[in-house]
Design an enzyme around this catalytic site. Sequence first.
Site, short mmCIF file in Angstrom:
data_model
loop_
_atom_site.label_atom_id
_atom_site.label_comp_id
_atom_site.label_asym_id
_atom_site.label_seq_id
_atom_site.Cartn_x
_atom_site.Cartn_y
_atom_site.Cartn_z
N ASP A 52 1.22 -1.01 0.37
CA ASP A 52 0.10 0.13 -0.23
C ASP A 52 1.11 1.46 -0.18
OD1 ASP A 52 -1.52 -1.40 -0.13
OD2 ASP A 52 -2.59 -1.75 2.41
N LYS A 73 -3.79 3.06 -2.12
CA LYS A 73 -4.91 4.48 -2.20
C LYS A 73 -4.77 5.09 -1.73
CE LYS A 73 -8.05 -0.16 -2.01
NZ LYS A 73 -8.96 -0.60 -1.43
N MET A 186 -7.93 8.27 8.75
CA MET A 186 -8.26 9.16 7.51
C MET A 186 -9.84 9.70 7.50
SD MET A 186 -9.00 5.46 5.72
CE MET A 186 -9.89 4.62 7.86
#
Length: 267
Positions: A52, A73, A186
């Site tokens: 990632d 991502k 996030m």
Amino acid sequence: MSFDKALARLAPQIVEFEPGHVWLAGAGPGNAGQLTLDVVSALAQADAVIYDALVDASILRAADGADLHFVGKRGGKASARQDDITALLIALAGRGKRVLRLKGGDPYVFGRGGEEALALAAAGIPFRILPGVTSAFGALASAGIPATMRGFNKAIILATGHAAGTPDDLDWAALAKTGQPIVVYMGLANLAKIAAALVRGGLAPATPAAIITAATTPEERVLVSTLGRITQEAANTGITSPGLIVIGEIVSMRAQLGQLANLVKSA
């Protein structure tokens, strides 16, 4: 005893990575020193590493000879689809590869490791979970903020902030009413919405708050403020994702510990 000799003594405890298996592993919050021995062993044995965006480049040096597949991502940017990532894991394992799925933090803490494990199980692919130091606790320790402190908290809440302001959003008012510290993953893009919702839920604007980015790496930044001011101060200082938001009285311990540490150094 040298470091190499210490590792050699532990080697018999390391599990062999078998062909056709997938290991879902946590790379910790950033610094390679946060890796577990199991994850280092997996990197050394893997034929393919699917990693990632939060995995620090220095960690991949341990995967010498493995095929590297970046599937990071990023909110607002072109990103790999989860279905495509899962299909890649299954396809590579089907070819007899030792497949390491490497994620920042811990694979089971907001890392979609559970989804990938279910897909592998459904496809009949043998898998193993290698836990990692989750980003919240690694970042707090690196920033000098205790996750728990007697007299301050009896619990700590880990939450995701990517859905703030949507029908899928958390009940921030309910979290505020617990009076316990909250660590938000996030959530930087929705910081204003989250802060406002927590204040509406009863948290005082003067509640200590912090943002930690690039935790445990040389680029680590820590912004300490209050719930009422942190959105504006984050904009003023140019702090950007990825990062963690910490809200609660535990944040105030950073200054206290820092002052005492300085007194000890100067004594």
